[in-house]
Structure formats: structure tokens, C-alpha cells
Design a protein around this motif. Structure first.
Motif, PDB file in Angstrom:
ATOM      1  N   MET A   1       0.815  -1.219   0.000  1.00  0.00           N
ATOM      2  CA  MET A   1       0.000   0.000   0.000  1.00  0.00           C
ATOM      3  C   MET A   1       0.848   1.269   0.000  1.00  0.00           C
ATOM      4  O   MET A   1       0.374   2.352  -0.341  1.00  0.00           O
ATOM      5  N   ALA A   2       2.115   1.171   0.346  1.00  0.00           N
ATOM      6  CA  ALA A   2       2.949   2.336   0.648  1.00  0.00           C
ATOM      7  C   ALA A   2       3.195   3.242  -0.557  1.00  0.00           C
ATOM      8  O   ALA A   2       3.021   2.844  -1.707  1.00  0.00           O
ATOM      9  N   ASP A   3       3.614   4.459  -0.253  1.00  0.00           N
ATOM     10  CA  ASP A   3       3.971   5.462  -1.279  1.00  0.00           C
ATOM     11  C   ASP A   3       5.496   5.607  -1.291  1.00  0.00           C
ATOM     12  O   ASP A   3       6.080   6.241  -0.425  1.00  0.00           O
TER      13      ASP A   3
ATOM     14  N   GLY B   1      -1.494   2.520  -2.787  1.00  0.00           N
ATOM     15  CA  GLY B   1      -1.840   3.797  -2.175  1.00  0.00           C
ATOM     16  C   GLY B   1      -1.117   4.971  -2.813  1.00  0.00           C
ATOM     17  O   GLY B   1      -1.557   6.122  -2.709  1.00  0.00           O
ATOM     18  N   GLN B   2      -0.021   4.676  -3.490  1.00  0.00           N
ATOM     19  CA  GLN B   2       0.791   5.716  -4.140  1.00  0.00           C
ATOM     20  C   GLN B   2       0.047   6.373  -5.293  1.00  0.00           C
ATOM     21  O   GLN B   2       0.274   7.545  -5.612  1.00  0.00           O
ATOM     22  N   VAL B   3      -0.849   5.641  -5.928  1.00  0.00           N
ATOM     23  CA  VAL B   3      -1.578   6.162  -7.098  1.00  0.00           C
ATOM     24  C   VAL B   3      -3.046   6.413  -6.777  1.00  0.00           C
ATOM     25  O   VAL B   3      -3.843   6.698  -7.667  1.00  0.00           O
ATOM     26  N   PHE B   4      -3.414   6.326  -5.502  1.00  0.00           N
ATOM     27  CA  PHE B   4      -4.820   6.402  -5.103  1.00  0.00           C
ATOM     28  C   PHE B   4      -5.391   7.813  -5.275  1.00  0.00           C
ATOM     29  O   PHE B   4      -6.538   7.982  -5.683  1.00  0.00           O
ATOM     30  N   GLN B   5      -4.581   8.827  -4.956  1.00  0.00           N
ATOM     31  CA  GLN B   5      -5.081  10.208  -4.994  1.00  0.00           C
ATOM     32  C   GLN B   5      -5.626  10.583  -6.368  1.00  0.00           C
ATOM     33  O   GLN B   5      -6.625  11.308  -6.479  1.00  0.00           O
ATOM     34  N   SER B   6      -5.011  10.091  -7.427  1.00  0.00           N
ATOM     35  CA  SER B   6      -5.406  10.489  -8.779  1.00  0.00           C
ATOM     36  C   SER B   6      -6.823  10.059  -9.140  1.00  0.00           C
ATOM     37  O   SER B   6      -7.420  10.585 -10.088  1.00  0.00           O
TER      38      SER B   6
ATOM     39  N   VAL C   1      -0.096 -11.047 -15.628  1.00  0.00           N
ATOM     40  CA  VAL C   1      -0.012 -10.537 -14.264  1.00  0.00           C
ATOM     41  C   VAL C   1       1.417 -10.604 -13.743  1.00  0.00           C
ATOM     42  O   VAL C   1       1.916  -9.655 -13.120  1.00  0.00           O
ATOM     43  N   SER C   2       2.078 -11.689 -14.034  1.00  0.00           N
ATOM     44  CA  SER C   2       3.447 -11.864 -13.534  1.00  0.00           C
ATOM     45  C   SER C   2       4.403 -10.836 -14.120  1.00  0.00           C
ATOM     46  O   SER C   2       5.267 -10.302 -13.411  1.00  0.00           O
ATOM     47  N   SER C   3       4.257 -10.528 -15.393  1.00  0.00           N
ATOM     48  CA  SER C   3       5.207  -9.632 -16.061  1.00  0.00           C
ATOM     49  C   SER C   3       4.817  -8.164 -16.008  1.00  0.00           C
ATOM     50  O   SER C   3       5.687  -7.291 -16.105  1.00  0.00           O
ATOM     51  N   HIS C   4       3.517  -7.864 -15.827  1.00  0.00           N
ATOM     52  CA  HIS C   4       3.068  -6.470 -15.861  1.00  0.00           C
ATOM     53  C   HIS C   4       2.615  -5.929 -14.505  1.00  0.00           C
ATOM     54  O   HIS C   4       2.654  -4.720 -14.288  1.00  0.00           O
ATOM     55  N   TYR C   5       2.152  -6.807 -13.617  1.00  0.00           N
ATOM     56  CA  TYR C   5       1.602  -6.348 -12.343  1.00  0.00           C
ATOM     57  C   TYR C   5       2.604  -6.486 -11.195  1.00  0.00           C
ATOM     58  O   TYR C   5       2.775  -5.563 -10.400  1.00  0.00           O
ATOM     59  N   TYR C   6       3.238  -7.637 -11.093  1.00  0.00           N
ATOM     60  CA  TYR C   6       4.175  -7.867  -9.994  1.00  0.00           C
ATOM     61  C   TYR C   6       5.592  -7.509 -10.429  1.00  0.00           C
ATOM     62  O   TYR C   6       5.881  -7.323 -11.618  1.00  0.00           O
TER      63      TYR C   6
ATOM     64  N   ALA D   1      -0.234  -1.694  -9.393  1.00  0.00           N
ATOM     65  CA  ALA D   1      -0.716  -0.791  -8.344  1.00  0.00           C
ATOM     66  C   ALA D   1      -1.947  -0.032  -8.810  1.00  0.00           C
ATOM     67  O   ALA D   1      -2.905   0.164  -8.046  1.00  0.00           O
ATOM     68  N   GLN D   2      -1.945   0.395 -10.060  1.00  0.00           N
ATOM     69  CA  GLN D   2      -3.095   1.129 -10.589  1.00  0.00           C
ATOM     70  C   GLN D   2      -4.345   0.264 -10.632  1.00  0.00           C
ATOM     71  O   GLN D   2      -5.442   0.726 -10.319  1.00  0.00           O
ATOM     72  N   VAL D   3      -4.171  -0.989 -11.003  1.00  0.00           N
ATOM     73  CA  VAL D   3      -5.316  -1.901 -11.045  1.00  0.00           C
ATOM     74  C   VAL D   3      -5.877  -2.113  -9.644  1.00  0.00           C
ATOM     75  O   VAL D   3      -7.101  -2.054  -9.431  1.00  0.00           O
ATOM     76  N   VAL D   4      -5.008  -2.340  -8.667  1.00  0.00           N
ATOM     77  CA  VAL D   4      -5.484  -2.566  -7.296  1.00  0.00           C
ATOM     78  C   VAL D   4      -6.144  -1.309  -6.740  1.00  0.00           C
ATOM     79  O   VAL D   4      -7.195  -1.381  -6.087  1.00  0.00           O
ATOM     80  N   ALA D   5      -5.541  -0.139  -7.001  1.00  0.00           N
ATOM     81  CA  ALA D   5      -6.140   1.114  -6.519  1.00  0.00           C
ATOM     82  C   ALA D   5      -7.532   1.299  -7.109  1.00  0.00           C
ATOM     83  O   ALA D   5      -8.466   1.730  -6.408  1.00  0.00           O
ATOM     84  N   GLN D   6      -7.689   0.953  -8.381  1.00  0.00           N
ATOM     85  CA  GLN D   6      -9.013   1.079  -9.006  1.00  0.00           C
ATOM     86  C   GLN D   6     -10.003   0.100  -8.395  1.00  0.00           C
ATOM     87  O   GLN D   6     -11.184   0.422  -8.209  1.00  0.00           O
ATOM     88  N   ILE D   7      -9.534  -1.096  -8.051  1.00  0.00           N
ATOM     89  CA  ILE D   7     -10.405  -2.074  -7.388  1.00  0.00           C
ATOM     90  C   ILE D   7     -10.894  -1.526  -6.053  1.00  0.00           C
ATOM     91  O   ILE D   7     -12.075  -1.627  -5.711  1.00  0.00           O
ATOM     92  N   VAL D   8      -9.976  -0.933  -5.273  1.00  0.00           N
ATOM     93  CA  VAL D   8     -10.372  -0.363  -3.984  1.00  0.00           C
ATOM     94  C   VAL D   8     -11.361   0.782  -4.193  1.00  0.00           C
ATOM     95  O   VAL D   8     -12.377   0.876  -3.487  1.00  0.00           O
ATOM     96  N   PHE D   9     -11.082   1.638  -5.166  1.00  0.00           N
ATOM     97  CA  PHE D   9     -11.979   2.764  -5.409  1.00  0.00           C
ATOM     98  C   PHE D   9     -13.367   2.280  -5.830  1.00  0.00           C
ATOM     99  O   PHE D   9     -14.387   2.787  -5.346  1.00  0.00           O
TER     100      PHE D   9
END
Length: 557
Positions: A41-43, A65-70, A222-227, A253-261
């Protein structure tokens, strides 16, 4: 490994700031969303490594969390209106790599967050990765300890008037079975669910939502683009490449932030619409174009004590605002104000202008929050309010309250509650455990609230059913027990009814008046012609409502 004495570590950082100031209107601040959690989650771009350049030392490592504000634009915030009580949002990311719930607390990071939480702020918590790290005892916390710390964060967030949201931990990039990303967290995935259920807190099942999304993309992508699985000689910070199936690259990170949003949006849509002075004005102005919303006053004639804890329940700390006349007398009559909102919404802030006017006119006014149906069903709210009355008596010297002159006032659902409290003095069903002080009141002011859920005039509603544990045919016992009309006796206090022209909000009133008259108990009824429900929050009806209340109080004392 033996169970650690976590309860000995749960030092309660409960600082009660009682500010004394004149009755002034306040400007709304942006809502802050506090993120607390671990490295996922960290920035890393926010001076995470002091003095080091993120692009050279960490990139493309990115916490969600680093990309959440946007994601929080004016338009998107509007879609969260039931959850976010403001027009702007600031993300404060205190997540840190390697932290479990225990170390986040012990190292003072939680205290930093707690000290700055404002009413209506959100606290989003996501732990589990490091809590489960048994091979790293400096981080590890067993499941019960994990739950205790999550519960602490929830409780103390509520103490400050914030909204806690618990997340299950994000998945690691394993195990994959038959093309499906499976769960690796076990009991550390179940524990947040259990805490959220036990404490009535919001839950986002980030583990399941993320695994579903990642499965749709497929393991290779997922392995090559997400992690953080990086080829050599591609990024300055990782010249040898990287093989990391826990942390995210930017896209992940962007995908997870969008999931949370998106989960926040779903959460908001499933919450009751806010019941405030502003939302009421917007609702009514089309049919009543002449109206204006009431606002707090500017006056040196009362002292205000804000957000004082009056009761601790399992789910939350209940807060009160106290308004004391600034005229130098030793004791005053007092009014306990109970907001409306269908037992599911509303807040003590709705009663602020009315409370200020009572203080200006020589009465101590106490406006409180109580347990809503989303937090606890009937009879919790009734018990809360009786506890508030006893709390007023316990602090009568401090607040200059005459303990023999306490009236309870409620509006809409708050009026039903106030009336029930008033006519059920000492009823064991509503006992809060405090035998030292009485819950008796010397008067009731019912502003457009029903007096019976089972009277022929009463309409059945799903909103009431949520509070009463089922619809009328499903839980008739509670519908009857919650009906003030069932409790009228020769010891009932005097009652003032101030009503709108909407008959459905008066169910049972006339029969109650007949019973009061049979016992020769003083009562009054005033109906404001051509007025909507919630009239007390709008001009031109606020002034006559106040006048009726003050006249009633003068009659009593």
C-alpha cells in the motif's frame, strides 16, 4: 511460539480535546483518507527513502496507495457522496514496508494517524502480509493478536468520529491452479472479515476482488506487468532484474487502486443517503422554493464543548456536543436533542442550530449521536439515550445542568426515540448498567415523530424493519416494544407535539394524547400548516418550532 501479551500493548491513545469557544459556524475541511498498512500500500515516491531518488532506487516499485489520490476527482467524489461527507479528498498514506498491525502500533505510526483524524475522515487499513510472517519474529503477530490490533484501530478511529474500513490483504502471485490465482493468506484473510462483522465495520474483500481480476488477465500477463518480475538491465534500481511476486509495478498498483476505489463506490451506493440540513434543502426546495436552510449562529452568549465521549459501546464511542449559556448562572434547565434520519442516518450536527438557540435562551443543550441500525439494532439506540441522560446528571456540575430539569427533544425518528425514552423510565428492557443515576426526564418534545409502529395509522417501512430486526410480521414483538404508545402511564412526563401537515408522521399521536389526558398529564399539539417533514431544518418553520419549544419549557419551569 507462545501467544504474546498483545492486550498489554493496547495502550489506548484516547485524548479528549474539549474546546471551549463561542457558537460560530465552521468551514468544512477536505475529507482525509488515511491509509495504514504495509509495503503493498505504501507510497515510495513520497520521500520514502530520505535523500534518495525514487527513480534511481525503487522504481518501478509502486504501492497501490501511491496512485490512489489520482482517482479522486470532483466527478468521482460525487459518486461516493454517501460515504464521503465533503467535496474534496486528501490521501494521507502512512503505510510502510515490513509493518504488521503490531509493529505499526508499537512504532508510533498509528499514534501519528490517530492524532490527526477528523470527524468523517476515512481510515483504510490493510495488513496481513507481515502479521503472518512467522519466520520473522520482529514482525509476526498471531491471528488473535492481529484481530486485537485491527479492533483497536477500528475503535479508536470511531473515537475521533472517523469511518474505519477494513481490507483483506492483497494476494501474492501464487499459487496458480488451473489458471486461477488462489488464496495464500488463510486465517489472515478470515480474521479481517471476522473483526468487521463483530464490530459492524465496513469491509472490502480486496483479496478476493484482486484475485478475480488477476485471474481474468492470466498468470503470464499478471506476472510480467503487475508484480515486480523484472528483466535485467531494464530499470536503474534493478540492474540484475527482480523476481518478486508480492509487490507491484505501476500497472499492478493502478489496477489494485481502481479495485479499492470501485469497492468504495459500491459501499457508498449501499449506504443510506446522508440526512443533513443541506441534503434536506436540496430535496425540498423544488416544492418549497421559498425555503432557506438553517445555519449555525454567531453568538458570544453560549459556550460550546464539542465531541465529548459520553458512552462506549462495542461498536463505537458515542459523542456529544454541549452548549452552555454564558450568563453566569450556576445551574440551568437542559434539553437533550436527538437527531432524525430513519434510525439509519443523520447526526448530531443536524441539531446544532437548534441547540445553539436553546443555549442563547438560557438552557443547556446536549446534542448526541447514538447507535444507528447499521451499527446495532433496537433497543441499542434507546439504551444509548438513557445513558446520555444519566451522563448529563453525572456531569451536572461540570455542565451547569439542574439534574431535576431535563427534557428530551427528538425530530422524526429521533422524536420516536425521545418519546420512548420519556415514557419508559426505569424499564429493565432499556437498562444500561448504570444504577447510580436516573434516566427520568421532566418533559418530552416530539417534533414530527410517530408514537406507534403497530397503530392502524402506522405505515410499515423497510427502514424501520432494519432497525427492528425484521418487518412487522417477522418481528411483531420488537415493533410493539419500540412503540411509545404502549408505555403511557400516570407517571409519564408532559409532552409537546410539533407536527408537519404530513399525517403519516403522527401515527398514534391522538391516542397518546387521549391517554395523557386520562391521567391529567399536560400536553400540547401544534401543527405547522402546509409544511413538509423535516420542516424544523428550514426557514420559515424553524422560528415557530423554536418558539413552541421555548413556550413549553417555560410552562414546565
Amino acid at each position: 511460539m507462545p501467544v504474546l501479551p498483545y492486550k498489554n500493548l493496547l495502550i489506548v491513545f484516547f485524548f479528549l480535546f474539549i474546546g471551549s469557544f463561542s457558537c460560530l459556524s465552521q468551514v468544512d475541511d477536505p475529507i482525509t483518507i488515511h491509509l495504514i498498512g504495509d509495503s503493498t500500500m505504501a507510497d515510495y515516491n513520497d520521500n520514502y527513502d530520505p535523500g534518495k531518488d525514487y527513480m534511481d532506487t525503487r522504481y518501478p516499485l509502486t504501492g497501490w496507495g501511491q496512485v490512489f489520490q489520482s482517482l479522486f476527482t470532483n466527478k468521482s467524489i460525487a459518486a461516493l457522496s454517501n460515504l464521503i461527507k465533503g467535496d474534496s479528498v486528501i490521501i494521507s498514506n502512512k503505510a510502510r514496508g515490513g509493518r504488521s498491525t503490531r509493529t505499526f502500533f508499537q512504532q508510533g505510526r498509528w499514534a501519528e494517524v490517530y492524532n490527526v483524524i477528523k470527524p468523517n475522515d476515512l481510515v483504510i487499513m490493510q495488513f496481513g502480509h507481515n502479521d503472518a510472517a512467522k519466520s520473522k519474529p520482529e514482525r509476526y503477530v498471531d491471528v488473535e493478536g492481529y484481530k486485537e490490533f485491527l479492533s483497536l484501530f477500528v475503535t479508536q478511529t470511531r473515537q475521533k468520529g472517523g469511518v474505519p474500513i477494513i481490507l483483506t490483504p492483497v494476494p501474492r502471485n501464487y499459487p496458480w491452479e488451473n489458471g486461477v490465482l488462489e488464496d495464500v493468506h488463510g486465517q489472515y484473510d478470515k480474521a479481517p472479515r471476522e473483526v468487521a462483522k463483530q464490530m459492524g465495520a465496513h469491509l472490502i474483500d480486496l483479496n478476493t476482488l484482486t484475485r478475480t481480476s488477476f485471474t481474468q488477465k492470466g498468470k503470464n500477463y499478471v506476472s510480467s506487468h503487475y508484480y515486480m518480475n523484472l528483466p535485467p538491465s531494464t530499470f536503474t534500481a534493478y540492474p540484475q532484474g527482480e523476481n518478486d511476486n508480492t509487490h507491484f509495478q505501476v500497472e499492478g498498483a493502478q489496477v489494485v487502486a481502481q479495485i479499492v476505489f470501485n469497492a468504495l463506490k459500491d459501499l457508498s451506493q449501499n449506504l443510506p443517503r446522508p440526512y443533513t440540513i443541506v441534503t434536506t434543502y436540496r430535496k425540498l426546495k423544488k416544492d418549497y422554493p421559498q425555503i432557506q436552510p438553517i445555519t449555525p449562529v454567531k453568538s458570544p452568549s453560549c459556550i460550546t464543548l464539542k465531541d465529548i465521549a459520553y458512552r462506549q459501546t462495542q461498536q463505537q464511542t458515542l459523542l456529544a456536543d454541549v452548549f452552555i449559556p454564558n450568563s453566569g448562572m450556576k445551574q440551568y434547565g437542559s434539553v437533550l436533542l436527538v437527531h432524525g434520519g430513519g434510525w439509519i442516518a443523520g447526526s448530531k450536527e443536524n441539531m446544532l442550530p437548534l441547540a445553539q438557540k436553546f443555549a442563547e435562551n438560557g438552557y443547556v443543550a446536549v446534542s448526541v449521536n447514538y447507535s444507528l441500525s447499521t451499527q446495532a439494532e433496537f433497543p441499542a439506540a434507546v439504551i444509548d439515550l438513557k445513558a446520555a441522560i444519566k451522563w448529563m446528571r453525572a456531569h451536572s456540575n461540570e455542565f451547569k445542568i439542574d439534574p431535576e430539569r431535563i427534557v428530551i427533544l427528538g425530530a422524526s425518528a429521533g422524536a420516536q426515540l425521545a418519546t420512548l425514552v420519556g415514557v419508559s423510565s426505569s424499564d429493565p428492557l432499556f437498562f444500561d448498567g448504570n444504577k447510580e443515576f436516573s434516566d427520568k426526564v421532566q418533559g418530552v418534545i416530539n417534533i414530527d415523530g410517530i408514537t406507534s409502529f403497530i397503530h392502524p395509522e402506522a405505515q410499515e417501512s423497510e427502514t424501520a424493519g432494519k432497525w427492528l430486526g425484521g418487518l412487522r410480521h417477522e418481528n411483531f414483538k420488537n415493533w410493539k416494544l419500540a412503540s411509545p404508545l404502549e408505555y403511557v402511564s400516570k407517571s409519564s412526563p408532559p409532552i409537546l407535539f410539533v407536527n408537519s401537515s404530513q399525517d403519516r408522521f403522527h401515527a398514534g399521536r391522538d391516542d397518546m394524547i387521549s391517554q395523557l389526558n386520562s391521567y391529567q398529564i399536560y400536553n400540547e399539539v401544534h401543527t405547522l400548516k402546509q409544511s413538509p417533514h423535516s420542516f424544523w431544518l428550514m426557514h420559515p418553520w424553524f422560528k415557530p418550532t423554536l418558539e413552541y419549544c421555548l413556550q413549553f419549557l417555560d410552562t414546565l419551569w
